[in-house]
Enzyme design. Structure first.
Site, PDB file in Angstrom:
ATOM      1  N   GLU A 128       0.782  -1.241   0.000  1.00  0.00           N
ATOM      2  CA  GLU A 128       0.000   0.000   0.000  1.00  0.00           C
ATOM      3  C   GLU A 128       0.812   1.290   0.000  1.00  0.00           C
ATOM      4  OE1 GLU A 128      -2.966  -0.323   3.101  1.00  0.00           O
ATOM      5  OE2 GLU A 128      -4.124  -1.755   1.944  1.00  0.00           O
TER       6      GLU A 128
HETATM    7  C1  BMA Z   1      -4.894  -3.405   5.025  1.00  0.00           C
HETATM    8  C2  BMA Z   1      -3.534  -3.817   5.504  1.00  0.00           C
HETATM    9  C3  BMA Z   1      -3.192  -3.285   6.827  1.00  0.00           C
HETATM   10  C4  BMA Z   1      -4.356  -3.123   7.737  1.00  0.00           C
HETATM   11  C5  BMA Z   1      -5.616  -3.649   7.152  1.00  0.00           C
HETATM   12  C6  BMA Z   1      -6.816  -3.366   7.981  1.00  0.00           C
HETATM   13  O1  BMA Z   1      -4.913  -2.580   3.962  1.00  0.00           O
HETATM   14  O2  BMA Z   1      -2.562  -3.554   4.544  1.00  0.00           O
HETATM   15  O3  BMA Z   1      -2.575  -2.040   6.649  1.00  0.00           O
HETATM   16  O4  BMA Z   1      -4.124  -3.667   8.950  1.00  0.00           O
HETATM   17  O5  BMA Z   1      -5.763  -3.046   5.939  1.00  0.00           O
HETATM   18  O6  BMA Z   1      -7.096  -2.000   8.070  1.00  0.00           O
END
Ligand code: BMA
Length: 837
Positions: free
Chosen positions: A440
């Site tokens: 991300e």
């Molecule tokens: C996603 C993951 C984490 C996170 C999860 C829940 O995008 O990459 O960054 O814990 O979301 O929010």
């Protein structure tokens, strides 16, 4: 080199002396030393010495924030056997130091290190004595090390997940320890991996890699790539053998010179047995051994275990954009799995059986791919060994997540070394399918406002790292594996989270508050993250909260919910789909059922649009502490409802339903390897088991097919029956006798008039443990079995019971338990028990 140098009767194999014992630690400037465990970390050492309270209890995390602002010293004293000291070189090796450390041997500064993910080796022979050696490792506070520069920085990096000062992007250390939306902030330090002395002479094997150059049905062409380090110029012979398998010994004479040497030996195996992902075949493994001889005497040998298979990330232009699919041994694989986070806040203390249990939980629920998410750690060797054995493909992120990173030369050089260490350590594992740059960060730049906030230089830095250094290291050291820049990404061919190109993270459900049905409207090429939270089982909640704290707003439950307002969100979602739960225990139960239903809906839909979509990885498999999160298996290894559901929705044959505009489609999806046949039956049943309508169909299915078998008009099908009292029951009986089934309700679960079932239970003791027989007189939804105060595993749970269809569930207790004890402790509940009547 004259043969005399070999020293006639001397054994030239390296000698390894682990430095595990005698460690003590203290705060810098402290007055007392305490015993320490190595490998370990400061938090667990403080805990063992009763200097802090259990970090995972209640809201204790808050009280422990001083630890990461403190400087620590670790020290041990050791003797060295004379024959070790007699060797030409004695290397001190740290497999991992977390993170800013200075190493002294007998008061001589040997190493200064700054990356938790690298390995360190230094020749220390000249400073060693036979007795009384003192090895001291000083750790700086990872926070204070960064803070002064951070405070002066004009553009502090985003680090959106750090709780507290945002120092994590500047430090090569496991990001989740700085706090995440499922992790406490426990920024530890210490000697987190083994440390030892390795004494050797003449030549040592630095690395042994078995590279697969060409794999054909009757022949595997491989090459052994051997890296040596020598202290002399000499003639050497390399010999490579393989077990089992039809492979002639490979031999090569080479001249070695002082320093690093590199040799390649071509090899071939006749009639290779291919390694397959779970569900598509077996996982045969070959063991290769390389020996180095100098003047006919063996100097060292090294082993590598690997499997023979090809892997490719196929991206081809098609009517929907560009495909995104993993191809193993030429066969497209629909990826079924979940996202993996480190199974402990303190990774140095993870026992092997926790890994085994978690990975077995994946294999046993028909998963074939696990994504090691980029905010954690590169896992230990044993983890990948287990995945090799179980056929679990690995999507391996590099450890970068949810922030931008520095672009200075020192940082980039550090990361380059890290990538080399990781690539050489892991590339022999057949389970490893894909390297991915980060989690991300690309979407952060384009979608979270960073592009506006930061000068263009930051994007150049991003590209240098994730489109330059990392893929170049992969191509150089591991050319046969695909690299993908980020998750999610479109390789800059479209928006990062594009449904046309690359992989997608979808968080509209949960973070975006959309109804769970929105999972069924996504059309990604590969969904690598989507999730839904639930409470862990009651026993897990009780492991950190006192009995009077079992409510969503108690201090302990707030402290163990790291997603702001997450507990309330669980309740709100539950109330959208179910009547109000009668008590907290019922809320826990319903939260798990809803989580399981939500993910089930998403996976069924995505498997139904195969091959347009070629993978689903839900967020998240596991936890790093006992907590409320998106996990399907909690910190203690207990399965939530989702994990039981996963076995069904990831089964290679699936029957599911799609309802839109008054039509109901019955869809069959199949991703096995062989053609199968079977009979599909569809019945309209009422809650007391009466059959109101039925239909049958003979099926023949090819691999990777999804087919609409029937499209039925809802009104005609229902024929005036009360929609709150009936459901569709689909059963697919395969020619080999196996059964898959699924149900469809015509109303929001909230409006169903579920009857009060009368569930009869009987316990029979069979050879492999007690079996619970269950039968119900009416439809019983989501039957949940538990044992009050008795740990163990059920062969299935959270299943529906149909009248006239008894079930048998095996229970394997963790400790001995009599039949009467089991009967006494067994608790059986179903959906209706969650509501007051
Ligand atoms: C996603 C993951 C984490 C996170 C999860 C829940 O995008 O990459 O960054 O814990 O979301 O929010």
């Amino acid at each position: 080199m004259p043969p005399s140098l070999l020293g006639q009767a001397v054994d030239h194999h390296p000698i390894v002396l682990p430095l595990k014992l005698g460690w003590t630690f203290q705060e810098v400037g402290g007055s007392r030393w305490y015993p320490a465990v190595v490998p370990g970390c400061v938090h667990t050492d403080l805990l063992e010495n009763h200097l802090i309270d259990e970090p995972f209890n209640g809201a204790n995390e808050q009280k422990l924030q001083w630890i990461d602002k403190t400087f620590w010293i670790y020290q041990t004293t050791f003797s060295v056997p004379r024959q070790l000291l007699a060797r030409g070189i004695v290397d001190l090796v740290f497999e991992g130091l977390d993170t800013y450390a200075t190493v002294f041997l007998n008061d001589v500064l040997l190493l200064r290190v700054d990356n938790m993910f690298r390995r360190w080796r230094v020749n220390c022979k000249q400073f060693l004595h036979e007795d009384g050696n003192v090895l001291r490792v000083q750790f700086s506070s990872p926070i204070n090390k960064i803070l002064p520069a951070l405070r002066r920085d004009k553009y502090p990096l985003p680090a959106v997940t750090d709780r507290g000062e945002k120092t994590s992007p500047y430090t090569r250390k496991a990001p989740y320890q700085y706090g995440w939306d499922w992790a406490p902030r426990l920024v530890t330090c210490g000697i987190w991996k083994p440390v030892y002395l390795e004494a050797w002479d003449i030549v040592r094997i630095r690395d042994f890699h078995v590279q697969q150059t060409r794999l054909e049905p009757h022949l595997a062409q491989l090459q052994a790539e051997v890296e040596l380090e020598a202290t002399v110029d000499a003639e050497a012979e390399l010999i490579v053998e393989c077990q089992p398998g039809k492979m002639p010994q490979a031999r090569k004479r080479i001249g070695i010179a002082r320093g690093k040497n590199y040799a390649v030996l071509p090899m071939s195996i006749l009639e290779p047995e291919l390694w397959w992902p779970n569900g598509l075949g077996l996982q045969p493994l070959y063991e290769f051994q390389v020996k180095v001889e100098v003047h006919g005497r063996q100097m060292e040998r090294s082993r590598v275990r690997t499997g023979l298979r090809t892997v490719e990330l196929r991206r081809q232009t098609d009517p929907w954009g560009k495909s995104f699919e993993l191809i193993v041994n030429g066969l497209p694989v629909f990826a079924k799995g979940a996202n993996w986070v480190p199974p402990d806040s303190f990774p140095s203390r993870i026992p092997m059986d926790r890994y085994r249990r978690l990975l077995s939980s994946c294999r046993d629920t028909n998963m074939n791919l696990i994504r090691i998410w980029g905010g954690g750690i590169y896992e230990c060797d044993e983890f990948y060994d287990l995945c090799d054995e179980m056929g679990l493909l690995i999507w391996q992120d590099f450890m970068f997540s949810c922030t931008l990173y520095p672009g200075d030369q020192a940082f980039l050089e550090n990361v380059k070394q890290e990538a080399e260490d990781v690539l050489t350590r892991l590339r022999n594992h057949p389970c490893l399918a894909l390297w991915c740059g980060n989690n991300e960060v690309e979407t952060g730049w384009f979608d979270w406002g960073w592009k506006k906030k930061y000068p263009a230089q930051f994007w150049d830095n991003y590209q240098r790292l994730f489109y330059g250094i990392l893929p170049a290291s992969c191509t150089r050291l591991d050319p046969s594996r695909p690299y993908w820049p980020s998750s999610p990404s479109s390789n800059l061919e479209d928006a990062p989270n594009s449904g046309r190109v690359g992989d997608v993270h979808f968080w509209g459900v949960w973070h975006g508050d959309l109804p769970i049905e929105a999972f069924g409207q996504q059309i990604p090429r590969f969904l690598s993250e989507f999730g839904f939270q639930s409470f862990p089982p009651l026993e897990t909640l009780r492991s950190f909260a006192s009995p009077d704290e079992l409510s969503i707003d108690s201090p302990s439950l707030i402290a163990h919910q790291k997603d702001l307002k997450g507990n309330q969100r669980i309740l709100d979602y539950v109330l959208r789909y179910y009547p109000r739960p009668k008590d907290f225990e019922s809320l826990v139960y319903l939260s798990q059922v809803l989580q399981a239903e939500a993910i089930k809906g998403g996976v069924e839909h995505l498997r139904g649009i195969m091959p347009r979509c070629m993978g689903t990885l839900f967020w998240q498999l596991n936890d790093c502490w006992p907590t409320v999160s998106w996990s399907s298996v909690d910190y203690w290894g207990r399965w939530k409802a989702l994990q039981y559901y996963a076995r069904r929705f990831y089964s290679n044959m699936l029957v599911s339903f799609r309802e839109a505009q008054g039509q109901i489609e019955i869809v069959v999806a199949y991703d096995g390897k062989e053609v199968v046949s079977g009979t599909l039956s569809l019945r309209l049943l009422d809650f007391s088991g009466g059959s109101l309508w039925e239909r049958h169909h003979e099926l023949h299915l090819d691999s990777l097919q999804s087919q609409v078998i029937w499209s039925l008009n809802r009104r005609e099908l229902l024929a005036g029956n009360d929609v709150r009292r009936v459901f569709l029951q689909a059963e697919l009986r395969r020619a080999d006798g196996r059964l898959v089934e699924n149900r469809h309700f015509f109303e929001n679960w909230k409006n169903l008039l579920l009857p009060q079932p009368n569930i009869q239970t009987r316990i029979v003791t069979e050879q492999d443990g007690p079996t619970i027989q269950l039968a119900s007189d009416r439809f019983a939804s989501n039957v949940y079995l538990s044992m009050e105060g008795l740990e163990g595993t059920f062969s299935d749970n959270y299943f529906d019971l149909l009248p006239g269809r008894p079930m048998e569930i095996r229970f394997v207790p963790s400790q001995r338990a009599s039949r009467s004890e089991i009967l006494r402790k067994l608790k059986v509940r179903s959906m209706v028990d969650a509501f007051s009547r």
